[in-house]
Design an enzyme around this catalytic site. Structure first.
Site, PDB file in Angstrom:
ATOM      1  N   CYS A 137      -2.792  13.946 -28.420  1.00  0.00           N
ATOM      2  CA  CYS A 137      -3.113  14.583 -27.134  1.00  0.00           C
ATOM      3  C   CYS A 137      -4.611  14.746 -26.918  1.00  0.00           C
ATOM      4  CB  CYS A 137      -2.377  15.913 -27.012  1.00  0.00           C
ATOM      5  SG  CYS A 137      -0.595  15.665 -27.014  1.00  0.00           S
ATOM      6  N   HIS A 270      -7.489  23.462 -24.275  1.00  0.00           N
ATOM      7  CA  HIS A 270      -6.283  22.622 -24.278  1.00  0.00           C
ATOM      8  C   HIS A 270      -5.123  23.467 -23.733  1.00  0.00           C
ATOM      9  CE1 HIS A 270      -4.134  19.074 -25.418  1.00  0.00           C
ATOM     10  NE2 HIS A 270      -3.374  19.676 -26.304  1.00  0.00           N
ATOM     11  N   HIS A 305       1.420  19.450 -19.398  1.00  0.00           N
ATOM     12  CA  HIS A 305       0.640  18.798 -20.451  1.00  0.00           C
ATOM     13  C   HIS A 305       0.727  17.288 -20.208  1.00  0.00           C
ATOM     14  CE1 HIS A 305      -1.131  17.469 -24.002  1.00  0.00           C
ATOM     15  NE2 HIS A 305      -0.532  18.235 -24.898  1.00  0.00           N
TER      16      HIS A 305
END
Lengths: 379, 218
Positions: A137, A270, A305
């Site tokens: 990610c 994040h 996300h």
């Protein structure tokens, strides 16, 4: 800092809110979330039925989800200099080709190979060659870091970072198997957060050396002033509770940018909404920024996300925040976790002065990236 | 900055070994690298080695040999700022197929986390980072030629820009793999970056590459 400055001369995004940063930025300020029930595959077996998807995509159609996203992002080839070095950031790319092949026996599962996607994207953008960068990610923030490094060293004077990932049954079922999904929309940094919401999108960031950008008369949106990457070397799916990987990445980015920690006006985290990620990040922020809190936000309550796209999208949002001197709210935040109190806010926060921002990302196997972003003209 | 290769570990269809140490094991007629006793390859036991996917197991073997060849005693407890850059033409395709086929065969009602975690192209590198305590940058890269030399160049740029003092670079294809340790240090130099890049250009013939590295070592 030695070498060439890496500046951002163009950027664009596709999010569930539409094309361009404007609708995404507006939605953030209005605290809207695009996390809604998934309709493109059955979700009855999973521990959530929500995701942030881009309307109007044809799932398991002729083209992959990510190529449909990228065709919207690059309507004309001429947008990109033909000599740009392409860095393509993704985690699962065209995995929907594999889904169809296994589920129906039609087509070649190998069509989802990333080198094949790279060839398609280079053709779409009108550039030659290039490279895929995949680091879970953190993929697109890692690609931006690589691009800035290539420019600083003089290896290239123009780098195109393209990021993409789609919401597919493969990915959704996988995150569900990890028990990583929140039943409701993700609530980053909230005391009652229980997981993430998956999202999809695409983004590009065109980097140039400052010299070339000025010579070509291009407008400069900001500078990738520093970057750091470090691994926890701890666990495949869980971040280190000591935050040492992210701390190392942040300190590396600050040193690379020759930037004092007190110059960082805000942090784009994040902020997935999982218990452990958000706690790990807050541990790192509190460890590095010992002089006091500064605004921290996550956009994942709004756009989900977006996996390999997350870093690039968050850099583009942070650029906007730098320009507006306005930190967007953390959407879906009701009651901040104890460790995040005084740092995160459910409301926009105005900044008096802000010369630099930090963008952090983290991913599977404990990968961490940190990017120091500066407004252009900042010393 | 002059960059050097400090060590190299390799796995081919016929054997595995280290170049600087001039050490190798031949598998024999019936064996594969997975039949080699683990204590021959790893300085310390690797937790759950048998449960890792094939790409991770092969990558771990090549990385272990590369670190040993460079004289580095790695351990999950004693972490080191070493990065890792890996490539491979199929990425995580085999793991992708294993995961999704299992999910479909289970009526799309049961998805297995222990299969899903290997479906990232960077998963095998992550396993290596965990088992050898590598805390530097971690990247899977692939270009249109699936070039090993391109991964080496990424590793070189990570050393050159100060991201890490040492970076592993290599490639895994099925049961073949080759990893090099690159640094700016001149101890135990096997060859230069340029010499390594020249050897790694072209098709991924591990045995031929090993011979060329042995010649470069002199």
């Amino acid at each position: 800092m030695n070498g060439h400055r890496a500046v951002i001369v163009q950027a664009d995004v596709i999010t569930p809110f539409g094309k361009g940063i404007d609708p995404c930025w507006q939605a953030l300020l209005e605290k809207r979330s695009a996390v809604t029930p998934v309709s493109r595959f059955a979700t009855g077996a999973f521990n959530s039925d929500l995701a942030a998807t881009v309307p109007g995509l044809d799932y398991l159609g002729e083209k992959s989800l990510v190529m449909q996203l990228l065709e919207r992002l690059f309507p004309v080839q001429a947008m990109v200099p033909a000599d740009a070095h392409l860095l393509l950031a993704t985690i699962k790319g065209e995995i929907d080709y594999l889904e169809r092949s296994i589920a129906t026996g039609a087509g070649d599962a190998g069509e989802c190979r990333l080198d094949r996607l790279l060839a398609r994207v280079s053709g779409l953008c009108g550039v030659r060659g290039g490279m895929v960068v995949s680091a879970a990610c953190t993929s697109s923030s890692a690609a931006v870091a690589r691009g800035a490094s290539l420019i600083r060293s003089g290896a290239f004077d123009c780098v195109l970072v393209v990021a993409c990932d789609g919401v597919t049954e493969f990915i959704y079922s996988g995150f569900s198997s990890l028990m990583a999904l929140d039943r409701g929309p993700a609530r980053p940094f909230d005391s009652s957060r229980t997981g993430l919401s998956i999202g999809e999108g695409a983004a590009f960031i065109l980097l140039m050396s400052e010299g070339r950008a000025l010579a070509e008369g291009r407008g400069v949106l900001g500078e990738i002033a520093g970057w750091g990457m470090a691994d926890d070397a701890n666990h495949m799916t869980g971040p280190s509770r000591e935050s040492e990987g992210l701390i190392a990445a942040i300190n590396g980015a600050l040193a690379c940018a020759d930037c004092d920690r007190d110059d960082i006006g805000f942090i784009s985290a994040h902020g997935t909404g999982t218990v452990y990620n958000d706690a790990m990040e807050m541990g790192a922020f509190r460890s590095v920024f010992t002089a006091g809190s500064r605004p921290v936000y996550s956009i994942k309550g709004a756009v989900g996300h977006t996996m390999g796209t997350a870093g690039a999208l968050e850099i583009v949002v942070a650029l906007r925040a730098l320009r507006e001197k306005l930190v967007p709210p953390t959407v879906n935040l009701a009651e901040p976790g104890e460790d995040a109190r005084g740092w995160v806010s459910p409301d926009p926060v105005e900044l008096r002065e802000c010369t630099a921002a930090l963008v952090t990302n983290a991913g599977f196997s404990g990968i961490n990236t940190a990017i120091v972003l500066k407004g252009y003209g900042t010393p | 900055m002059k960059l050097l290769v400090n060590g190299m570990g390799w796995v081919s269809a016929r054997g595995c070994g280290m170049v600087a140490a001039d050490w190798s094991v031949a598998f024999g007629d019936a064996g594969t690298v997975l039949s080699v006793p683990r204590e021959t390859i790893f300085l310390q036991p690797v937790k759950n080695f048998g449960r890792l996917d094939l790409a991770s197991r092969i990558t771990l073997i090549a990385v272990s040999l590369a670190l040993r060849d460079a004289g580095i005693e790695s351990s999950p407890r004693h972490k080191r700022n070493i990065g890792i850059v890996g490539t491979g033409s199929d990425g995580s395709l085999a793991a992708d197929i294993d995961y999704y086929r299992d999910y479909v065969e289970n009526g799309r009602r049961l998805s297995r986390a222990n299969l899903f975690i290997y479906t990232l192209p960077s998963s095998s590198l992550g396993e290596a980072a965990i088992h050898f305590g590598l805390t530097g940058p971690l990247l899977y890269t692939v270009d249109q030629e699936c070039s090993t030399a391109a991964a080496l160049q990424v590793a070189a740029s990570l050393v050159a820009d100060g991201s890490a003092p040492r970076v592993l670079a290599g490639r895994t294809e099925g049961e073949r793999a080759l990893y090099l340790l690159l640094s700016g240090e001149d101890e135990r130099a096997l060859c230069t970056l340029d010499a390594a890049a020249a050897i790694l250009t072209g098709s991924f013939d591990v045995d031929a590459m090993v011979e060329e590295f042995a010649r470069a070592r002199g």
